[in-house]
Structures are given as structure tokens and as C-alpha cells.
Write a protein that holds these residues in place. Sequence first.
Motif, mmCIF file in Angstrom:
data_model
loop_
_atom_site.group_PDB
_atom_site.id
_atom_site.type_symbol
_atom_site.label_atom_id
_atom_site.label_comp_id
_atom_site.label_asym_id
_atom_site.label_seq_id
_atom_site.Cartn_x
_atom_site.Cartn_y
_atom_site.Cartn_z
ATOM 1 N N GLN A 1 -0.150 15.557 -1.346
ATOM 2 C CA GLN A 1 0.335 14.654 -0.311
ATOM 3 C C GLN A 1 -0.679 14.293 0.750
ATOM 4 O OE1 GLN A 1 3.532 17.084 1.289
ATOM 5 N NE2 GLN A 1 2.112 18.168 2.585
ATOM 6 N N ASP A 2 -1.920 14.726 0.594
ATOM 7 C CA ASP A 2 -2.839 14.542 1.710
ATOM 8 C C ASP A 2 -3.418 13.135 1.831
ATOM 9 O OD1 ASP A 2 -2.351 17.009 2.714
ATOM 10 O OD2 ASP A 2 -4.248 17.914 2.121
ATOM 11 N N THR A 3 -4.121 12.681 0.795
ATOM 12 C CA THR A 3 -4.721 11.352 0.900
ATOM 13 C C THR A 3 -4.439 10.558 -0.365
ATOM 14 O OG1 THR A 3 -6.855 11.759 -0.188
ATOM 15 C CG2 THR A 3 -6.675 12.446 2.107
ATOM 16 N N LEU A 4 -4.397 9.255 -0.211
ATOM 17 C CA LEU A 4 -4.140 8.396 -1.360
ATOM 18 C C LEU A 4 -5.197 8.615 -2.427
ATOM 19 C CD1 LEU A 4 -2.483 6.177 -2.668
ATOM 20 C CD2 LEU A 4 -3.903 4.494 -1.488
ATOM 21 N N GLY A 5 -6.456 8.761 -2.001
ATOM 22 C CA GLY A 5 -7.537 8.953 -2.967
ATOM 23 C C GLY A 5 -7.316 10.210 -3.795
ATOM 24 N N GLU A 6 -6.947 11.272 -3.108
ATOM 25 C CA GLU A 6 -6.740 12.546 -3.783
ATOM 26 C C GLU A 6 -5.527 12.463 -4.727
ATOM 27 O OE1 GLU A 6 -6.349 15.403 -0.742
ATOM 28 O OE2 GLU A 6 -6.537 17.143 -2.075
ATOM 29 N N ILE A 7 -4.473 11.854 -4.245
ATOM 30 C CA ILE A 7 -3.266 11.733 -5.063
ATOM 31 C C ILE A 7 -3.557 10.891 -6.301
ATOM 32 C CG2 ILE A 7 -0.892 10.870 -5.089
ATOM 33 C CD1 ILE A 7 -0.884 11.457 -2.010
ATOM 34 N N LYS A 8 -4.347 9.840 -6.103
ATOM 35 C CA LYS A 8 -4.712 9.005 -7.258
ATOM 36 C C LYS A 8 -5.506 9.802 -8.286
ATOM 37 C CE LYS A 8 -4.714 4.206 -5.737
ATOM 38 N NZ LYS A 8 -5.550 3.082 -5.257
ATOM 39 N N ALA A 9 -6.439 10.600 -7.808
ATOM 40 C CA ALA A 9 -7.230 11.427 -8.725
ATOM 41 C C ALA A 9 -6.322 12.403 -9.474
ATOM 42 C CB ALA A 9 -8.317 12.172 -7.959
ATOM 43 N N ASN A 10 -5.400 13.023 -8.734
ATOM 44 C CA ASN A 10 -4.475 13.966 -9.374
ATOM 45 C C ASN A 10 -3.590 13.260 -10.395
ATOM 46 O OD1 ASN A 10 -5.599 15.671 -7.508
ATOM 47 N ND2 ASN A 10 -3.762 15.901 -6.249
ATOM 48 N N LEU B 1 -2.159 11.886 -15.872
ATOM 49 C CA LEU B 1 -1.962 10.807 -16.839
ATOM 50 C C LEU B 1 -2.759 11.075 -18.107
ATOM 51 C CD1 LEU B 1 -0.687 8.001 -17.315
ATOM 52 C CD2 LEU B 1 -2.725 6.981 -16.295
ATOM 53 N N LYS B 2 -3.949 11.622 -17.924
ATOM 54 C CA LYS B 2 -4.780 11.943 -19.077
ATOM 55 C C LYS B 2 -4.083 12.980 -19.967
ATOM 56 C CE LYS B 2 -9.004 12.344 -17.655
ATOM 57 N NZ LYS B 2 -10.219 13.067 -17.226
ATOM 58 N N GLU C 1 -2.847 21.963 -14.066
ATOM 59 C CA GLU C 1 -2.852 20.754 -13.252
ATOM 60 C C GLU C 1 -3.394 21.062 -11.848
ATOM 61 O OE1 GLU C 1 1.077 19.297 -13.340
ATOM 62 O OE2 GLU C 1 0.589 17.346 -12.440
ATOM 63 N N ILE C 2 -2.959 22.159 -11.292
ATOM 64 C CA ILE C 2 -3.407 22.522 -9.953
ATOM 65 C C ILE C 2 -4.912 22.791 -9.953
ATOM 66 C CG2 ILE C 2 -3.167 24.256 -8.123
ATOM 67 C CD1 ILE C 2 -0.231 24.612 -9.140
ATOM 68 N N LYS C 3 -5.381 23.414 -11.025
ATOM 69 C CA LYS C 3 -6.822 23.664 -11.116
ATOM 70 C C LYS C 3 -7.601 22.357 -11.182
ATOM 71 C CE LYS C 3 -7.459 28.265 -13.092
ATOM 72 N NZ LYS C 3 -7.700 29.041 -14.334
ATOM 73 N N ALA C 4 -7.082 21.413 -11.966
ATOM 74 C CA ALA C 4 -7.752 20.115 -12.056
ATOM 75 C C ALA C 4 -7.768 19.440 -10.692
ATOM 76 C CB ALA C 4 -7.057 19.239 -13.092
ATOM 77 N N ILE D 1 12.493 6.213 -1.141
ATOM 78 C CA ILE D 1 12.283 7.469 -0.414
ATOM 79 C C ILE D 1 12.452 8.654 -1.361
ATOM 80 C CG2 ILE D 1 13.216 8.952 1.412
ATOM 81 C CD1 ILE D 1 14.036 6.313 2.890
ATOM 82 N N ALA D 2 13.528 8.631 -2.135
ATOM 83 C CA ALA D 2 13.789 9.734 -3.064
ATOM 84 C C ALA D 2 12.647 9.895 -4.061
ATOM 85 C CB ALA D 2 15.114 9.497 -3.795
ATOM 86 N N VAL D 3 12.203 8.766 -4.613
ATOM 87 C CA VAL D 3 11.131 8.832 -5.614
ATOM 88 C C VAL D 3 9.839 9.345 -4.981
ATOM 89 C CG1 VAL D 3 9.631 7.413 -7.074
ATOM 90 C CG2 VAL D 3 12.111 7.104 -7.156
ATOM 91 N N GLN D 4 9.523 8.841 -3.795
ATOM 92 C CA GLN D 4 8.265 9.296 -3.179
ATOM 93 C C GLN D 4 8.294 10.792 -2.885
ATOM 94 O OE1 GLN D 4 6.380 6.888 -0.201
ATOM 95 N NE2 GLN D 4 5.050 8.553 0.452
ATOM 96 N N GLU D 5 9.411 11.285 -2.405
ATOM 97 C CA GLU D 5 9.513 12.725 -2.128
ATOM 98 C C GLU D 5 9.123 13.563 -3.345
ATOM 99 O OE1 GLU D 5 13.193 12.772 1.135
ATOM 100 O OE2 GLU D 5 13.438 13.723 -0.820
ATOM 101 N N LEU D 6 9.707 13.234 -4.483
ATOM 102 C CA LEU D 6 9.470 14.048 -5.669
ATOM 103 C C LEU D 6 8.117 13.731 -6.300
ATOM 104 C CD1 LEU D 6 13.093 14.106 -7.089
ATOM 105 C CD2 LEU D 6 11.923 15.877 -5.796
ATOM 106 N N PHE D 7 7.651 12.525 -6.090
ATOM 107 C CA PHE D 7 6.310 12.141 -6.560
ATOM 108 C C PHE D 7 5.251 12.964 -5.828
ATOM 109 C CE2 PHE D 7 2.528 9.495 -6.741
ATOM 110 C CZ PHE D 7 2.557 8.941 -8.018
ATOM 111 N N LEU D 8 5.403 13.084 -4.513
ATOM 112 C CA LEU D 8 4.437 13.871 -3.719
ATOM 113 C C LEU D 8 4.518 15.352 -4.078
ATOM 114 C CD1 LEU D 8 4.732 12.249 -0.168
ATOM 115 C CD2 LEU D 8 3.047 11.768 -1.940
#
Lengths: 383, 383, 383, 383
Positions: free
Chosen positions: B358-367, B372-373, C363-366, B346-353
Motif C-alpha cells: 500500500q505504500d507507493t503506486l510504483g511499488e504496488i505496480k512492481a508487486n 501477474l507473472k 510473493e512477499i519475498k519478490a 472502495i471495497a475492491v481497493q481495500e482487498l487489492f491493497l
Amino acid sequence: MRILTAGESHGECICAVLEGFPKGVKLSEDFINEELKRRMSGVGRGRRMAIEEDKVEIISGLRNKVTLGSPIAMLVKNRDRKIFSQKKDNLASLSVPRPSHADLAGAFKYQESDVRNILERSSARETVARVCAGAVCKQFLNNFNIRIASFTVSVAKASSTRKPKDTAEIRSKTKSSKLNCIDREAERTMIAQIRKAECDKDSLGGIVEVWIEGLIPGVGSFMHFDKRLDARIAYYLMSIPAIKGVENGLGFEYAKRKGTSTHDAIFYTPGRGVYRKTNNCGGIEGGMSNGEVIIFRAAMKPIATLRKPLDSVNLTSGKAEKAIVERSDTSAIAACGVIAESMAAIAVQELFLDKFGQDTLGEIKANYQSYLKTVKQKLKRRK
Amino acid sequence: MRILTAGESHGECICAVLEGFPKGVKLSEDFINEELKRRMSGVGRGRRMAIEEDKVEIISGLRNKVTLGSPIAMLVKNRDRKIFSQKKDNLASLSVPRPSHADLAGAFKYQESDVRNILERSSARETVARVCAGAVCKQFLNNFNIRIASFTVSVAKASSTRKPKDTAEIRSKTKSSKLNCIDREAERTMIAQIRKAECDKDSLGGIVEVWIEGLIPGVGSFMHFDKRLDARIAYYLMSIPAIKGVENGLGFEYAKRKGTSTHDAIFYTPGRGVYRKTNNCGGIEGGMSNGEVIIFRAAMKPIATLRKPLDSVNLTSGKAEKAIVERSDTSAIAACGVIAESMAAIAVQELFLDKFGQDTLGEIKANYQSYLKTVKQKLKRRK
Amino acid sequence: MRILTAGESHGECICAVLEGFPKGVKLSEDFINEELKRRMSGVGRGRRMAIEEDKVEIISGLRNKVTLGSPIAMLVKNRDRKIFSQKKDNLASLSVPRPSHADLAGAFKYQESDVRNILERSSARETVARVCAGAVCKQFLNNFNIRIASFTVSVAKASSTRKPKDTAEIRSKTKSSKLNCIDREAERTMIAQIRKAECDKDSLGGIVEVWIEGLIPGVGSFMHFDKRLDARIAYYLMSIPAIKGVENGLGFEYAKRKGTSTHDAIFYTPGRGVYRKTNNCGGIEGGMSNGEVIIFRAAMKPIATLRKPLDSVNLTSGKAEKAIVERSDTSAIAACGVIAESMAAIAVQELFLDKFGQDTLGEIKANYQSYLKTVKQKLKRRK
Amino acid sequence: MRILTAGESHGECICAVLEGFPKGVKLSEDFINEELKRRMSGVGRGRRMAIEEDKVEIISGLRNKVTLGSPIAMLVKNRDRKIFSQKKDNLASLSVPRPSHADLAGAFKYQESDVRNILERSSARETVARVCAGAVCKQFLNNFNIRIASFTVSVAKASSTRKPKDTAEIRSKTKSSKLNCIDREAERTMIAQIRKAECDKDSLGGIVEVWIEGLIPGVGSFMHFDKRLDARIAYYLMSIPAIKGVENGLGFEYAKRKGTSTHDAIFYTPGRGVYRKTNNCGGIEGGMSNGEVIIFRAAMKPIATLRKPLDSVNLTSGKAEKAIVERSDTSAIAACGVIAESMAAIAVQELFLDKFGQDTLGEIKANYQSYLKTVKQKLKRRK
């Protein structure tokens, strides 16, 4: 109560704002300054401590030294400013992160190659704001006879087994100590260790113990996990830079013991009310104060900045280099105690206000007295 | 992400609601049920564990097993209900508080003489909700290859010094363990201790270790004290009933050591990028993940309820009496590991988001990929 | 993002702290000062506006004018200080509360007989801090081409029906206006009303309209009631002293109309993508931005302090007396627009960061671009 | 106090959890069910209202109908479930967004082409949870004689100018109304408008007025912008789906008037204490309750779903199509009043608990009485 801190290590100043602090609390600036002085003291401190002489300036929330109920903003000017802050500076880029600091992880997080942009805020200088906030909270808590004190338990391998009687003893003994210590003999060994480490260009950590005395039972809550007093204090203690471990009461020692020999049996006499003969739980049961002294210990890692620098890598060139050597302390264990007291004070006040309201000291006192009566009635009913 | 838990030990059910959980995450109920089963398992558990067979019912937030982005509400029915909850019950009043429980402090806080009104919520049964929430978070984190596992380090005086290689090893070894242990030999001694304590009607605590593997550097923040990853994890671990100590990496051991021999030097090779040869800091520097495995240890006190009850006092009569004897475990160290994993998740997910949206998994993955790049570029630039 | 403001009307200074503001945003102090100047301007202002010449001092969070990701603390000195604040003052007690102010309710809340202790913080001077915070947020939002502007719709019975085309028109027309107006003719009548009220020692209110242009669809959320963009903006607008009504799009007019003639039908052409021919909903559907201009109106009550004072009562003597007459404005409608823009900017940035992360501008822009692509794909798929 | 709601329109159930609700409050399920019934009633409702017969199930937080201080979780089963929720469904994809709904903006936000995944949570069905939460808060507030009621002011062009004397009158008159109206004559015109719109397959909005009576002065605060009672109520009212405008007291009318004729002068007689002859400010000054009745009006837009559908576009094909026609109401103005009362109750209780503490009803009552005494003393001192 909400708290925000602001300020960089070499910026204009360090700032703390407390919102939701009750009206009617007499605040002494001198007390805050004394706490700031305690934060700068102790054997093992580096050059900056000589440069700095922190003085708080309270810029809002007070009239004639009494709080108005409005947000309290406090500033402490940085005497050691390198023309940083909003003006254009020409400081050279720092590109070799120091291990054990925020430098490298921060460089990743913020896509940064000049580590100075990380270390200015991650610096322990930020704890000045916490000490200001904590000193204000202590003065509030003082109205309810809640007393907070700390002492150094160990520095490296030198440790003290002396247990104080109460916070009064802690305060009187640490007052004359160069290391926030209550044990002269242990202190000597600790200082020797620090002197040795100084010669070796090494650094040391240690353990501090924080006592919170006089807190009425029933502050904190088991009703939701994030309202537990022990969890809140652990949160805030662990948020102090360099703190890597926190324990309450017997703490890790509990893991080795048996229930029958550790749980604090409950006793009662009409004269004394409910009491305990032991306080292994360190004053907290079920996430609430139980009326006994609250005791926490926090473990500090050795100072991260070393004058004998560790291996690192230049973030620009990719070449192996020794880490930046910034002016640094050998040990900051005495300061750590003050900061730990401050964070404990903030945590306790937050949950205290949850229980007793938050508008005016007079009102909170009335609510407190009214609750105290129910606590005493519970005792009196038993005869 | 916000989480609320609800439910009493002998009420209708235990409930967890997660708000702000991203859309598009495939959730397995089976996995949650397995985690609930892990929570009930382990040598040393009492009768209730036999009665209970917890099954989660997800009542909102999902369509065709995939999250909608709406709040996820989960229920776990209590099989052992004593016609508590909203109907009228005729349960006898419990007026002898058990030491080391919330009973006495709760009786003060809530002006209560029937301790049942305290213990129903302060019961560790509430951790069912946390395990549900944690199991959901683990499934989210899994999309980023973040793996969380735990193992028992010690039970009373029996301890293991074995260090696992990674979470895969932890999982495979603990799977066949009766005590969430990775060390068969130590496990035997631990079990012997528990059997002995059972005979003695005593109880034991222990130490668990939690590993979080695969977290990208830069999660958590040094910008404000309450955003530090280490502080947040400590907060949530310390909020687990019976946990009295928490440490990260070397933890309390740090206090005894020197800076030169503990700080994790930074190395770099073009092929491998930045790396460490040691991980004394337990994966967190400056309040952020640094890319290494995150390691926490938590110390559990012995189970508070004893079959050989401690001295206490009857809150109604004021007479000395032995504490109530409720059905109880001798050791719950295996469960403790599961709960600790859950709170860490729970703690990790909070700060990860916080970092990745936080909207969609697809968007979070892209971010995440985009960040990562930048992390990899930082490495590549150095050649 | 968290914001705290501090400061009393005649204390040292007004202060704002923004925590969680992204790194890498270039900030212009000049822009903040211009906004502060706009806040002081307008026909109908009293004497203090002549005294004040507010200048912001950014004391943390910046290096070389670019944000560091650390908390941004800003100070604006009060030029009109009556030796208030933490030093001992000898100001006479004010004991006759002014109707329509916080005075009386505040005197009850804080058990206060000197109304000065209330009005120092409840004063609209506090909005200086909000304008600072808003000016910083506007500069962030500017990076995403989000433009915020306001204009005066009415003053007392003088109102304008002119509708601007976009924020560029609003800005260019209000720039040369003495009343933040886009309609010269209406402005004349408004000014006449104010002059008349000034002669009458009376005061006036009015209506302002705020436009937020360029916000991508999908900011805000229907997943939980407190995350709705319309609710959040209404919250912050209504928190401005003297604001008594808020509406979005057609607002109260909606109540009189039919669904078929008010709902904004959806159209599409491959060239233009999805679009609307109407914007009755004021840019928000389902608690989210829908891509159209966001339009809010806020109604301001007449200035509470009157030079022809109302009936009141002396809190000390219990005698009927006329309310205190403090120096005051006749109309502050032009300032109200600036403050409303500021509060809207804060609300929008909060929910914008929730969607796109919060660490660095890059990052936010990306993340924004990556989301924008999915928005455009949704359009392109349809051909 | 924290509240989370969960549940989709055609999922298993709707859920509300209230955390931080005080112990010792007697709760009637019947009352909650009556409120749920009121939410379903009113002329102009569609078919679903006939299907539904909402019954709350309180699954935690109570013992023998009295709150325990633990989180209160409530469920209302959806009778109209389309095998949605966690099992696999085969519902056809909905790809034509309805204007004025969350459909289109939600499809962008969540990268969604099946609008069903949006509308299930954005549906006004979610307000069931709010009514449950509000009904619980009303029962708490009732202990302090705080009474909340609402009535319909207008439906389209039919409006009532009748002003009630107090909430008792509102309740007694609306009880027998089919439209939550206190004015039989106006009601007839309103109903006629609704019948006409039904025939036209059109929809209507309207205005509701909420009264909060009996709140002691000093609840809410001007010390920080987000603690203002008016702002908080506006926030929560504006968060109700379809609400597009909110005003307090004279609201938008204030903008047209003069200070001298609108501000509520303060009077005092020893017998009556401080009082007002007018209540233009709607019971709130300086962001605090001032002791008068609190009055808010909220404007509802016409129901978004139309049986004579508007132009839209198919998100999959890109072709122009008419919007989906879902079963719908013509007017939900009566329900709107109940929901507005609920949200007002939640807002008031939040700030009430901030002032008086939150642990037990007994304690809060004592704190309240103690504060009431200071309020009365302030009056008595004046003679």
C-alpha cells in the motif's frame, strides 16, 4: 467482540475464538451440540454427514458453565481426518480445479498447483466454527429475549409461500421437518426435487429466510456506513460459502413497487405504543432495528461439487479433464439456514454490544433496562 | 485503507478522509466533480439537485495533483445550508417521523424528539462523501486497468434485459442516457413510469447493476469470512441508503437452477490460457476474483420521502399526523448507480491493497507485475 | 495479521490464533517449544515452573510443517489444572485481592467477589500464548534475516553496562546464562539479589533490552499516528503484565541531552552506502525503521504476588486481611525477555506485512526484493 | 470511536475527524482554541509560532454547539502555506535529509528524492489535529469529572522534584508558567538552559508528566493484550513525534525496587471505602484503572531540526552536505505536555466508551451511574 475461526476440513479440528464476549452468561454445551447437529441434518446430505458427529469442546472462557468475560475458545474435532495437519502426509496432489469452488482462483492467489491446499480451508466445513460462535451468541441474545430462527423458502423450483407468525412457530414447525421447512406440502415437492437431482448426480440450491425477533429499536447506526445493521447482516450472510444473494424485507420486490404502497406507515395507541401494520422493510430503517421482526432472505447456489463432474483443466499438464469428484451433498439448504442464523446472531450481538457495553451480563441488562425506559417514556409522553 | 465520512445534509459541508491511500497516484479533481455531477443527475430528481452544484475541494494528501501517501481529505460545500452546523439555529422542531426513514428508529436510539437531529446525518446527502472517496479509488484502480461501471436494470415494472458486452459499452451508452440506462427503449418506459409517479406524488425504486472489469484473479480471500470479496462488496452496497437487496452473478436466480447447468466450467487453450464460456458466478468464486467480470445487482426501495405523505404520529403530542413532507426525488436510480460504483471501488481497493501492499503506486505496480507473472506461468506450464 | 489469545491459568489450555499469516512458511514446533522453555527458565522462578513443561500443539494452518495461509491455531495444555474450566468446580472463593494485581480493579469492573474469576485470565500464564505467536512470527521474519534477541539489563540494583555487538552475540551469551544475561559478572550480582529476596520472601523486577536486527528501512509509517513502528512496539511491550516503562534508543536519557550530541548524523560512502556512526535513536526515525538495529528497553515491576503478603481487605467481610498468598516467582526477568521478544516480533510482522503484502512467502519475498532494489538504487545513484 | 487526522504542514489545513463520538455533548470551540494556543506557547519556540494563530473550525457533528452523534470534522487553516497542496508548486527540491527526522527513512520507504514530500506530513504540525481531537475528548470526559493535566518535569539537566496534589493544582500553577511548569524555581533553570541552547544553535528535550484524575475503576481490560489501558496510553504517547520513552507510575524506578516496598497495599474504612496510601502503580493495575490518579511520564528527545546542522548526504549527488536548516524551535516541551494530554484523553475515552456504550451522553451517564452503584455496593457490603 472479535471472532476468529481456524481449522481445515481434514485437519485436527475446527476452532472458534470469541473475544469480548460478556461475563456472566450461562452457556449450554448441549445447545451448541444441537446446533451442530442441525447443521449436519437435512435431506440431500452426502456421506460425510454420516461420518461426522460434531461435539464442541469449550476450552476457555467458562467457569462452572458461566462465561468469565475472557475469550471463549471452542474446538470441534474432525472425525474424518486424513492424517493431514502438521504431520507429514503423502496425499496425492489434486490438480484439477472444480468449477464454482475456490480451487482455481485460490490456485492463482496462492501460486499453488495442489488444489488440496486450497480446498482444505475453503471447504464449508469451516462453517462448523461459525455455528459454534453463533450458538454462543444466541445464548447471550436470549437474555434479552432476542430469538433467531430460519426456514427454507425454496429448493430449486419448489417453493413455499407460507408466512410464519413468529419464531416460535418457525421453530416448532421446522423441528419435525427434514428440510428446515415450515410447509409440509412444499417440503414434499422440495424433497422430490432433491431425490431427482440425486439420481441425476446433479445438485441444487435454494432460498432461506432468517427471522430475528425481539430486538429493541435503535441497534445499528446510520452515523457511519459500516455500522448499519442491514449492511452488517448482509456482509456476514454473504460471507457464507455458496450464498450469492441477500435481501432484507421486500428486498428485490421493493424495486418493482411504489413508495405509497410499500413504506410502513406509523401508528400509535396509548395501550400499544408505536406500531406498524406492515413490515415491508423487514425490521430495519435507516440502518437500525425499528422494533419489528428483522427478516432476511439469502439465496444459495447449487452445491459446487458434482458427482457428474464439469469440464476443467489439469493445472499440471494443461490437459482438459473432468473436475475432481469429492464426496458431496446434493443439497445443503437445511444446514444453510442454521449457518445463516449463526451469522445473523454474530452481527446482531456485535452492534448490540456497541450500544449497551460489553463487560458483564448484569451491567448490560441494567443499561438495556435504562434505555428501554427512555424508549417507553417516549411512548408515554404521547397521550 | 480506512475511510471516514462526515457532514450533515444542511451543515457546512460533506467531508471524506481516506487514510492509507498509496503515494504517487495522479488525481483529477475534474473527474471527481464529474462523478458528483453524475450523482445529481437523472430523471426524477427533486428541487435540491437544481440548487446543488457540488464541487470537491481536496484539502490534503496531494502535491501538484499527485498523492503523497498521506491522508486525503476532501470537502464538498453544501450550497443549501440552513444556518445549521455549529452556530445557533432557530429551526422549528420536526416531530413527525417519516416512515421508511431513519427518523423513528433514530428518535428511539438517540432519545430525540426533534427528528431533524436524526435526518441531517441519515440523509442520502452523505453519499456525496462516498462518491468522492469512490472517485479517488477509481483513479487508483485505473492504473491496473480495473474499470467500474453501472447501469439501471429496472425502474418499478419497467425493466431492460439487454446485457452489455463490457464496461466500455456501458459507459458509452449510459453517457447519453437520462437514467444511466443502456437500453433506449426500456429507458423510455422507465421515464414514463417516473413521470406518472411524479404526477401521483408517489416514488419509485429500481435495480442497478455494477460491473468491475479487469481485476486480476486472487483478490479477496476464503481464509477468513470477513475477507471475502463478495461479502465485502455486499456489505458496502447494502450500506447505501435505500438498498434492500444485493446479488452477485445469477444471484437469486441460482436458487432455482441446477449445478450442472450453472457452474462455470473451466477451459484452457495455450493461446488464451484458462477461460470460461459462462460467467454465472459473476466473477467471484470462493470469495475471490476469478478473472472474469465481477457483476453485482442492487435493489433500491422507492424513495422514502413522499409528497403524498403516509400516516405517522407526532412524537411530542402522540397525535396521529401525516409525515413531514420534505422536498424530495421521485426516483434516484441514476444516482444509485454512481454510488454503487463508488462503494464497489472502495471495497475492491481495500482487498487489492491487502494483496499488493500500500505504500507507493510504483511499488504496488512492481508487486502486481511480479504476481501477474506467476499467474501467467501457471498457464504457461500447461502446454 | 490478527491475533487472539485465549485460556485461563488453570483451565484446559492456553490458545493462540494467528489469522492472516502468509502461506509457505516452514514452521518448526521444536523452535516454539524451545521458546516456551526459555519462558519457564531463569533463576527466581517458583514451583509452577517445575510442574509445567509446556508443549505446543499446532491444530490448524499447517500441512507437512508448512503454513497454508489459513489461520494458525495453537494449544498449550495446562498441566496444573484444578478441574477448572467448563466443568463444575468447588474451589473456595478467594476474596482478598492482592495489591499490584488485577484483582481489585477487576473485582470492580466485573462486579465480582471471587477474585479467582479475575486472576485466572489476568495471570501471566496468558503470555504462553504470546510466546507461541511470537515464535511463529520470528520464523517468518527469519526469512528476511530479521533477528530478534533480548537480554537482562538489570535486576533491582544490580545492573550491567555491557553492550553487545549484535544479536548473534546476545544469543550465544544468554544461552548459557541463568538469567538471560550477557554479562557474567553482573549476572552473579543479580542472582545474589534474587537469592536474598527469596530469603526475604520479597520479589524483584528489572530491565530487559530487546534488539531487532536486519529490518529493512521503511517499515512503519508517519502517515498516521497509530502506524508508527515505535508506537506499535511500545503498545505491545507495555501490554505485558508487570511492564511499567518502555523506551527506544536513548529513551529517557534523551531528555537530558542536547540535539547536537544525540542526533545520529548521516554518512555515505559508495562502498557502504548510507550509514550512521551512532544509533542513539534505536533504529527508528519518524516512526519507521531506519535500517539500524532497533533497540527497546522495558522496565518490569517486582512480581506482584508476595510470600510476605501485603495489607488488603476481604471483599466479603470488609475486614482487613493479608493478601492471598499464591505460589509465586521471586523474579521473572528472564521470562520477561522472551515475552518482550515475542511481542516485538508480532509488532514488526504486522507492519512488515502492511508494506509487502501478506499472501505467500514467495510473493512477499519478490516484493521485498523489488523494494530492496529501489533502496539500493537510491544509494547507487549517489556516487 | 475512530479518529483520522489529515493535512500537511504547509498545505491548506490540518483536519481531524472523530467518528463514534456520543450525541448530546456540549462543545466549546473556545476551549479547543485555548488548547491550540497552549500548544503554540512556551519558551523556546521558533518563528512559526509567531506566524500561526490556530483557530479551529468545526464543520460537522454539531448543532447549536451540541454534538449530534455524527462524525465531528474539524479544520485548522495553515496560515503559513507555501502554495503547496493540490495546486502546482515550484518549490525547489530538498535533497539533504535531516538526521533524527523521518526524512531519510521516509525517502527509502516512499522511493523519494525530494524530502519535502516526506516532511510535510511527518512534521509535528500534524499534532494540531490531535490537540483538536483531544480537546473534544476532554470535554466529553469532563462530564464524568475526569480531569487531565500535564506539567514539565525536566528540560535537559534542569528538573523539578515537586509533586502536585491534584490536577487543579497543576492547572493553576502551569497557567502562569512559560514552560508548563509547576515549580517556579526549576522553571528558571529550565529557561536558562533553553536560552543557552538557543545561543548555541542547539536544541533540547525533556520530560513531561500527565495526570488523569477522576477515572472510575475498571476502565481498560486484562482480557486481551490490546485492551489494556496502560498499553493503549503508552501506544498513543509513543506515537507523538520525538517521544522516545513512556512510563507509568514508578516506571523505570520500579526495576530497582522490591515488591514489599512498592506494591500499593489496600486499605478500607466504611467511611472512605477502599483506598490506598500510596500510588506507585500510577493508577493502573492489571491493565485497568484502579481509581487512583493515573500518572504517565513521557521523554522527549531534543528537537530534531538544528540551526547548527549535522552531517548528512545529498540524496541526489551522493555528496556529503550539512542537513537542511528549517526554521525551528529550541524546545517544545510545553507543547509536548498539551499533546500528551490530548493523546491520553483519546485513549481514555476509547476504553471508557467500550465500557459504558457510546450513543448519547444521557445514556452513558445512566450506564455510568448504574455501574458506580455496583462499585459502591461492593464497598458498602463490607462493614
